[in-house]
Enzyme design. Structure first.
Site, short mmCIF file in Angstrom:
data_model
loop_
_atom_site.label_atom_id
_atom_site.label_comp_id
_atom_site.label_asym_id
_atom_site.label_seq_id
_atom_site.Cartn_x
_atom_site.Cartn_y
_atom_site.Cartn_z
N THR A 162 -94.24 -50.58 -35.35
CA THR A 162 -95.64 -50.20 -35.49
C THR A 162 -96.08 -50.17 -36.95
OG1 THR A 162 -95.49 -48.94 -33.44
CG2 THR A 162 -97.35 -48.46 -34.88
N ASN B 179 -92.27 -48.88 -18.97
CA ASN B 179 -93.23 -49.84 -18.42
C ASN B 179 -92.68 -50.72 -17.30
OD1 ASN B 179 -95.20 -48.95 -20.27
ND2 ASN B 179 -94.28 -50.21 -21.86
N THR B 180 -91.46 -50.49 -16.86
CA THR B 180 -90.91 -51.15 -15.67
C THR B 180 -90.64 -50.07 -14.64
OG1 THR B 180 -89.92 -52.98 -16.90
CG2 THR B 180 -88.98 -52.48 -14.74
N ASN C 256 -98.50 -49.29 -25.50
CA ASN C 256 -98.26 -50.55 -24.80
C ASN C 256 -97.71 -50.31 -23.41
OD1 ASN C 256 -95.41 -51.89 -24.23
ND2 ASN C 256 -95.13 -50.50 -25.97
N ARG C 257 -98.08 -51.22 -22.51
CA ARG C 257 -97.51 -51.25 -21.17
C ARG C 257 -97.20 -52.72 -20.82
NH1 ARG C 257 -102.78 -50.10 -17.20
NH2 ARG C 257 -104.03 -51.85 -17.95
N PHE C 258 -96.57 -53.41 -21.76
CA PHE C 258 -96.30 -54.84 -21.59
C PHE C 258 -95.51 -55.14 -20.32
CE2 PHE C 258 -97.07 -55.42 -26.25
CZ PHE C 258 -98.01 -56.42 -26.13
N PHE D 138 -92.11 -55.90 -20.19
CA PHE D 138 -91.09 -56.93 -20.45
C PHE D 138 -91.62 -58.34 -20.16
CE2 PHE D 138 -87.35 -53.83 -19.37
CZ PHE D 138 -87.56 -53.15 -20.55
N ALA E 230 -86.98 -54.29 -31.41
CA ALA E 230 -87.33 -55.12 -30.26
C ALA E 230 -88.78 -54.87 -29.86
CB ALA E 230 -86.41 -54.80 -29.08
N PHE F 171 -91.37 -56.96 -30.81
CA PHE F 171 -92.23 -57.81 -31.62
C PHE F 171 -91.91 -59.28 -31.36
CE2 PHE F 171 -94.08 -59.88 -35.24
CZ PHE F 171 -95.21 -59.13 -35.53
N LYS G 174 -80.10 -48.01 -26.03
CA LYS G 174 -81.36 -47.46 -26.54
C LYS G 174 -81.88 -46.41 -25.58
CE LYS G 174 -85.69 -48.94 -28.68
NZ LYS G 174 -86.44 -50.11 -29.17
N THR H 285 -85.34 -43.91 -31.16
CA THR H 285 -85.53 -43.92 -29.72
C THR H 285 -86.51 -45.03 -29.35
OG1 THR H 285 -87.45 -42.45 -29.84
CG2 THR H 285 -85.33 -41.40 -29.58
N ASN H 286 -86.74 -45.15 -28.02
CA ASN H 286 -87.78 -46.01 -27.49
C ASN H 286 -89.13 -45.30 -27.61
OD1 ASN H 286 -89.04 -48.14 -25.95
ND2 ASN H 286 -87.11 -48.47 -24.90
N GLY I 55 -91.50 -44.12 -35.52
CA GLY I 55 -92.27 -43.32 -36.46
C GLY I 55 -91.88 -43.46 -37.91
#
Length: 367
Positions: free
Chosen positions: A325, A188-189, A121-123, A125, A72, A74, A220, A248-249, A303
């Site tokens: 990544t 990031n939330t 990233n700090r998108f 959501f 998730a 991408f 997750k 993991t996340n 990773g």
């Protein structure tokens, strides 16, 4: 080999001249073009889609052509899954989607950390909402491959209303997805990771399972949890009858980076994905397996760059593998190449199929 060198020496340097998020948009447009030109997607699928019987993996109630999936993050709005499947992924996890559309955090919110082969990233959501994702998924051809949906909390939803928010998203996407993933582990939330506390998480998982009783539901988890916190989540997943867990996340631990200055120069906050996460994600995977045994489907994420990385996760108990990544750094042929190398590695170790090696690493007792 020539195609890999072409990407690494020409295409990637050009893309990396762009800001990270702009490069992602360009890549996404190229993938959408792949599926919009008559015949191109089918030719790509014939060339790259998994076909090696050693990769066939039974999971999520289905036979997947490969255990290598796209994580998730991408394909946030369920627009790229057909292209990803054509490029060699065995399954795709779209999202994270939220109950209401939201723009995400301010830019910049994505940075490359090439010295660590990582992304920051700090998108927050950013997505068009669960209803839009549901419509996109409804238009897909299920015969082309397995697609799941990752759901998260809307930023505007109070923490005490999180269960209703997740239920809304689950109902929107469940009729058209093959599995669901509950994301309470993104950094990031605001406040989201507090929902990993079992007392807070139980009503959320209850709501999702009730909204999608026919689908496998996975949880997750973050890599930054303490061992006892991981154990508590495993116990909760088992108690509620979840299908599995993803380890993991992203991590907020910048101490894992060799070039921390690059991350500090990019922006504050955010989650790190890629090579620095390898060891910790593997450790969390092993912890989950030590606690759950074979009672949960385990998905490794974080990773994974090489066939050896993937093989180590398989032996540690992962039936499925997810990458993101490494796809960015190694290019559009990465999933196809990783699958081929993983199959070859399994055969070299005396296995007819990769899945036969799942969990063959001795289990260390959880302490």
């Amino acid at each position: 080999m020539l195609r890999r060198m072409f990407y690494q020496r020409l295409i990637r340097p050009l893309l990396f001249l762009l800001p990270a998020e702009a490069a992602h948009v360009c890549g996404a447009l190229a993938m959408r073009l792949l599926t919009s030109l008559p015949g191109l997607a089918e030719r790509t699928r014939r060339a790259l889609a998994p076909s090696d019987p050693a990769l066939v993996t039974h999971a999520l109630g289905r036979d997947l052509p490969s255990p290598v999936g796209l994580a998730a993050g991408f394909d946030k709005d369920a627009r790229l899954f057909d292209a990803a499947l054509a490029l060699g992924f065995g399954f795709v996890e779209v999202g994270t989607v939220t109950a209401v559309p939201q723009p995400g955090n301010d830019r910049p919110r994505l940075a490359r950390l090439p010295g660590d082969r990582a992304l920051l990233n700090r998108f927050g959501f950013n997505n068009a909402g669960a209803a839009a994702a549901g419509r996109a998924l409804a238009a897909r051809d299920p015969a082309r491959g397995v697609v799941g949906a990752n759901i998260g909390k809307s930023k505007v939803a109070p923490l005490d209303a999180a269960a209703a928010d997740y239920r809304h998203s689950a109902r929107a996407v469940a009729p058209h997805a093959d599995f669901l993933v509950v994301n309470v582990s993104s950094p990031n939330t605001p406040g989201l990771r507090s929902l990993q506390d079992p007392e807070s998480l139980r009503p959320i998982l209850d709501a999702v399972v009730e909204a999608a009783p026919e689908l496998p539901v996975l949880l997750k988890v973050a890599p930054d949890l303490l061992d006892g916190e991981v154990d508590a989540l495993v116990d909760l997943a088992l108690d509620l009858g979840l299908a599995g867990m993803i380890a993991t996340n992203t991590t907020i631990d910048r101490g894992m980076l060799r070039d921390r200055a690059a991350a500090d120069a990019a922006f504050e906050g955010g989650g790190i994905s890629g090579a620095p996460l390898n060891a910790r994600s593997l450790a969390v995977l092993r912890r989950i397996r030590a606690r759950a045994g074979d009672r949960l489907l385990l998905v490794a994420s974080g990773g994974i760059e090489t066939a050896q990385d993937a093989w180590e996760r398989v032996r540690a108990g992962a039936t499925l593998l997810e990458v993101y990544t490494a796809f960015v750094y190694h290019g559009p042929l990465f999933a196809h190449r990783l699958g081929a190398e993983l199959a070859a590695l399994a055969r070299a170790q005396g296995y007819a199929r990769v899945q036969e090696a799942v969990g063959t690493e001795p289990v260390a007792a959880a302490r």
